[in-house]
Motif scaffolding. Structure first.
Motif, mmCIF file in Angstrom:
data_model
loop_
_atom_site.group_PDB
_atom_site.id
_atom_site.type_symbol
_atom_site.label_atom_id
_atom_site.label_comp_id
_atom_site.label_asym_id
_atom_site.label_seq_id
_atom_site.Cartn_x
_atom_site.Cartn_y
_atom_site.Cartn_z
ATOM 1 N N HIS A 1 4.641 9.216 -19.900
ATOM 2 C CA HIS A 1 3.705 8.123 -19.687
ATOM 3 C C HIS A 1 4.412 7.023 -18.905
ATOM 4 O O HIS A 1 5.609 6.779 -19.093
ATOM 5 N N TYR A 2 3.662 6.350 -18.068
ATOM 6 C CA TYR A 2 4.223 5.337 -17.176
ATOM 7 C C TYR A 2 3.529 4.000 -17.408
ATOM 8 O O TYR A 2 2.352 3.943 -17.792
ATOM 9 N N LEU A 3 4.270 2.925 -17.160
ATOM 10 C CA LEU A 3 3.729 1.570 -17.187
ATOM 11 C C LEU A 3 3.901 0.976 -15.797
ATOM 12 O O LEU A 3 5.018 0.688 -15.364
ATOM 13 N N THR A 4 2.798 0.800 -15.088
ATOM 14 C CA THR A 4 2.821 0.244 -13.743
ATOM 15 C C THR A 4 2.692 -1.274 -13.823
ATOM 16 O O THR A 4 1.766 -1.789 -14.456
ATOM 17 N N ILE A 5 3.600 -1.980 -13.180
ATOM 18 C CA ILE A 5 3.641 -3.441 -13.215
ATOM 19 C C ILE A 5 3.275 -3.976 -11.839
ATOM 20 O O ILE A 5 3.903 -3.619 -10.836
ATOM 21 N N VAL A 6 2.264 -4.820 -11.790
ATOM 22 C CA VAL A 6 1.855 -5.484 -10.547
ATOM 23 C C VAL A 6 1.853 -6.978 -10.825
ATOM 24 O O VAL A 6 0.867 -7.553 -11.298
ATOM 25 N N ASP A 7 2.988 -7.624 -10.561
ATOM 26 C CA ASP A 7 3.114 -9.069 -10.765
ATOM 27 C C ASP A 7 2.766 -9.799 -9.471
ATOM 28 O O ASP A 7 2.731 -9.199 -8.396
ATOM 29 N N GLU A 8 2.530 -11.105 -9.609
ATOM 30 C CA GLU A 8 2.142 -11.930 -8.458
ATOM 31 C C GLU A 8 0.962 -11.298 -7.717
ATOM 32 O O GLU A 8 0.960 -11.139 -6.492
ATOM 33 N N LEU A 9 -0.059 -10.952 -8.487
ATOM 34 C CA LEU A 9 -1.232 -10.302 -7.897
ATOM 35 C C LEU A 9 -1.927 -11.198 -6.882
ATOM 36 O O LEU A 9 -2.545 -10.698 -5.942
ATOM 37 N N TRP A 10 -1.811 -12.513 -7.048
ATOM 38 C CA TRP A 10 -2.474 -13.432 -6.128
ATOM 39 C C TRP A 10 -2.016 -13.212 -4.687
ATOM 40 O O TRP A 10 -2.819 -13.309 -3.755
ATOM 41 N N ARG A 11 -0.729 -12.902 -4.518
ATOM 42 C CA ARG A 11 -0.234 -12.699 -3.167
ATOM 43 C C ARG A 11 -0.707 -11.369 -2.599
ATOM 44 O O ARG A 11 -0.994 -11.260 -1.404
ATOM 45 N N ALA A 12 -0.780 -10.358 -3.429
ATOM 46 C CA ALA A 12 -1.254 -9.068 -2.936
ATOM 47 C C ALA A 12 -2.727 -9.148 -2.542
ATOM 48 O O ALA A 12 -3.145 -8.565 -1.530
ATOM 49 N N LEU A 13 -3.518 -9.880 -3.316
ATOM 50 C CA LEU A 13 -4.953 -9.932 -3.040
ATOM 51 C C LEU A 13 -5.285 -10.763 -1.812
ATOM 52 O O LEU A 13 -6.376 -10.619 -1.248
ATOM 53 N N LEU B 1 0.821 -1.205 0.000
ATOM 54 C CA LEU B 1 0.000 0.000 0.000
ATOM 55 C C LEU B 1 0.860 1.261 0.000
ATOM 56 O O LEU B 1 0.552 2.240 -0.700
ATOM 57 N N ALA B 2 1.954 1.242 0.768
ATOM 58 C CA ALA B 2 2.829 2.418 0.814
ATOM 59 C C ALA B 2 3.519 2.656 -0.524
ATOM 60 O O ALA B 2 3.632 3.796 -0.983
ATOM 61 N N CYS B 3 3.957 1.568 -1.174
ATOM 62 C CA CYS B 3 4.608 1.720 -2.487
ATOM 63 C C CYS B 3 3.622 2.222 -3.525
ATOM 64 O O CYS B 3 3.965 3.096 -4.344
ATOM 65 N N TRP B 4 2.413 1.678 -3.520
ATOM 66 C CA TRP B 4 1.402 2.144 -4.479
ATOM 67 C C TRP B 4 1.062 3.614 -4.225
ATOM 68 O O TRP B 4 0.933 4.400 -5.168
ATOM 69 N N SER B 5 0.892 3.978 -2.961
ATOM 70 C CA SER B 5 0.543 5.357 -2.646
ATOM 71 C C SER B 5 1.647 6.317 -3.080
ATOM 72 O O SER B 5 1.379 7.345 -3.716
ATOM 73 N N THR B 6 2.895 5.965 -2.781
ATOM 74 C CA THR B 6 4.018 6.834 -3.161
ATOM 75 C C THR B 6 4.170 6.899 -4.670
ATOM 76 O O THR B 6 4.380 7.977 -5.247
ATOM 77 N N ALA C 1 -7.587 -0.587 -3.412
ATOM 78 C CA ALA C 1 -6.562 0.204 -4.088
ATOM 79 C C ALA C 1 -6.345 -0.297 -5.516
ATOM 80 O O ALA C 1 -6.214 0.498 -6.458
ATOM 81 N N ALA C 2 -6.286 -1.619 -5.686
ATOM 82 C CA ALA C 2 -6.125 -2.165 -7.034
ATOM 83 C C ALA C 2 -7.343 -1.875 -7.899
ATOM 84 O O ALA C 2 -7.221 -1.575 -9.094
#
Length: 639
Positions: free
Chosen positions: A407-419, A381-386, A428-429
């Motif tokens: 323009h930016y490309l945000t990468i969120v890998d291993e989403l299963w662990r975050a969820l 959450l802190a990394c996403w917020s920053t 947030a996602a």
């Protein structure tokens, strides 16, 4: 003029025939109708025409010289498009598609008429070759979305990647990120849990921030670039934009404090009252401190109980009531400041390394492991917020002309662990899947299966997670088990052939007794690109030499294990780690050559000198853990 001049024997015959058959009951049904009379008239007219034609032919010796009707000549036998349709004729039940090659109109015009229009998109990063035709496929969510590039193939600059472990999901994302960086898009790995993207970011000359116990710290009360951006905006006369930037920073700080409080103690009946106290405390800290506030400052102010905080707590002028209302808040803040756990070690001090907005960035949070879910969720959450706050500041500065557009490309890998942390992580996602188009950010999500999105505890969270795939502009599917097809079909339209193909790709590799090892899985590097209800595009990704250095996720398995006594007192000489040099221009050229695609342009210069250094356009040297003496690949197996 006599009667013979007007006499027509055909009409006379028809009329006579009609009269002679009238009332006899012998004529077929319908002959008495107008339609029946017309058809008889036409037949009689044709007979009369044929008789007149025969009379016009001269006779010889009482016999007609009219030529006889020639007999039909049999057509020559020809093979069909699949071969001779007879026994032993080599008829093919399936015809292989010929390989396709791409080129400009100037080059292929000499191949006429054997040239056709392109069948796969050529907009974006060269990702691989079509598995059937061999044609080059270019794909990425930003290039396919941008209307000014003439693509406009998708409505949302987002991509969701699904596939079983070990089949190349992260490799697919890394190739796309490197290609987009050459186009000027900045990749951001905000919360790398494995990590999978730190080597790539270092090779691109970016910034790697390692968070966790004993590593870098992240101050959630730090507004980051907001204060400096607000000063620049006010100096340029944009007071309203400056106020909006500061208000956004205040909202993000409040949300992060609230999230940490909930992670420490999920059941907080006084949370609303506590957040009123936190809001009042943050305002006081911003007005009185000449530096960035930290968590110990917030705890100290809550303990001092100034009048604005007591008014926010509604203590009715009774100090003991204030202490009762803020007791749980004070306990949670103490655990974040002076506790013995990993949360205090990570969030108690000031930010060690500030995030830059002009280079690729990776937040490495792999040190959290699997034992501390609260810390991992708080760091994500802190990394996403920053990260998203930095992106928002960059876009505001670009809107007023103080910075170039990025323009930016945000990468969120291993989403299963975050969820699996649920709650605020899902919210947030979910907000990013809906708002990334307005923030000028492309988003790439990656997980193993659809079952990962349905493993959440609450039904409302499961519905939000399923919406990630449904709203994605592009869905890229690797090998998946057959049990996943019903779940995937609810979000993506798949044909029976596409389902069978995805299931075949999920099979494990077979054992090769001759080589003494297991062959690569049949689905490694193979993906199916789906956009809405359109037919999927099967593509194969082959790595270039420049990419292998950043795509090896088995570094700790290359060196054979050794048995020996551990001597902690031995002094070892410090050996400088070898390095890997990756040239962006060379890597782009190799990727283009591997896919028969045009060479990607070199990475452009990034920013003004005030905001940071330029992006590298040449070779970048980064530390590597492999030594030249260590065997790799088949060499290690043979040893």
């Amino acid at each position: 003029m006599s009667r013979d001049d007007f006499w027509d024997p055909t009409v006379e015959t028809v009329v006579a025939a009609g009269r002679s058959g009238a009332g006899t009951g012998a004529e077929p049904a319908g002959q008495g109708t107008r339609k029946g009379r017309t058809s008889r008239l036409h037949r009689a007219q044709r007979r009369a025409d044929r008789k007149a034609a025969r009379k016009a032919i001269p006779h010889a010796a009482g016999k007609s010289t009219a030529p006889s009707t020639p007999s039909k000549t049999p057509r020559p036998e020809r093979p069909t498009s699949r071969g001779w349709a007879r026994t032993g004729g080599g008829y093919a039940t399936r015809v292989e598609a010929p390989p396709e090659f791409r080129g400009t109109t100037v080059q292929v015009c000499g191949l006429w008429p054997f040239s056709v229009g392109a069948g796969t998109p050529m907009v974006g990063v060269p990702m691989g070759k079509h598995q059937t035709t061999g044609a080059t496929l270019c794909c990425d969510p930003i290039s396919w979305f941008q209307p000014d590039r003439g693509a406009n193939l998708i409505n949302n600059p987002s991509m969701f990647v699904l596939g079983m472990p070990g089949l190349g999901k992260s490799t697919w994302i890394r190739r796309m990120a490197v290609g987009l960086c050459s186009y000027g898009v900045i990749p951001l790995a905000l919360g790398d849990l494995k990590p999978d993207y730190t080597r790539m970011v270092r090779a691109l000359g970016g910034q790697v921030i390692t968070l966790g116990p004993g590593r870098d710290r992240l101050n959630v009360l730090d507004p980051g670039e907001s204060a400096r951006a607000a000063r620049r905006l006010r100096a340029a006369g944009f007071d309203q934009q400056a106020d909006e930037v500061l208000a956004d920073a205040q909202k993000r700080r409040r949300s992060m404090v609230e999230a940490l409080l909930v992670l420490i103690q999920p059941d907080r009946p006084k949370l609303a009252r506590e957040m009123m106290v936190v809001d009042a405390a943050l305002l006081i800290l911003d007005d009185t401190l000449q530096r960035v506030p930290e968590m110990p400052d917030l705890l100290q102010l809550v303990e001092q109980a100034p009048q604005p905080l007591r008014d926010a707590a509604l203590d009715r002028g009774v100090m003991t009531r204030y202490q009762e209302l803020t007791e749980d808040l004070e306990a949670a803040l103490r655990s974040l400041v002076s506790g013995d756990g990993a949360m205090a070690d990570t969030f108690s001090g000031g930010t060690t390394t500030r995030m830059r907005m002009d280079v690729p960035v990776a937040y490495d949070v792999s040190s959290t492991g699997d034992s501390n879910d609260a810390l991992a969720a708080g760091l994500l959450l802190a990394c996403w917020s920053t990260g998203f706050a930095t992106v928002n500041i960059a876009q505001v500065l670009a809107d007023v002309g103080l910075e170039p557009r990025r323009h930016y490309l945000t990468i969120v890998d291993e989403l299963w662990r975050a969820l699996q942390f649920g709650g605020r992580i899902v919210d947030a996602a979910n907000s990013q899947t809906r708002l990334n188009r307005e923030t000028g950010t492309g988003v790439v999500w990656a997980s193993h299966t659809m079952k990962d999105l349905e493993a959440l505890a609450l039904e409302e969270d499961r519905m939000k997670a399923r919406g990630f795939v449904e709203r994605a502009g592009i869905v890229v599917c690797g090998g998946l088990p057959e049990s996943e097809m019903p779940r995937l079909s609810k979000a993506v339209t798949l044909s029976g052939a596409e389902m069978r193909e995805l299931t075949e790709w999920s099979a494990p590799g077979e054992w090769n007794s001759a080589l003494g090892r297991t062959e690569d899985p049949p689905g490694r590097g193979k993906f199916l690109i789906k956009v809405g209800a359109r037919p999927g595009i099967p593509v194969y990704v082959a790595l270039t030499d420049a990419e292998r250095a950043i795509n090896d996720t088995n570094l700790r398995w290359h060196e054979l294990s050794r048995v020996g006594r551990y001597n902690p007192d031995a002094e070892e000489d410090e050996v400088a780690a070898p390095s890997v040099t990756i040239d962006l221009t060379t890597a782009a050229a190799d990727a283009a050559a591997a896919t028969d695609a045009p060479t990607l342009p070199a990475a452009p210069a990034a920013l003004s000198p005030e905001m940071g250094e330029d992006l590298p356009t040449g070779a970048v040297t980064v530390p590597d853990t492999l030594t030249p003496e260590q065997p790799t690949g088949d060499e290690a197996v043979q040893r």
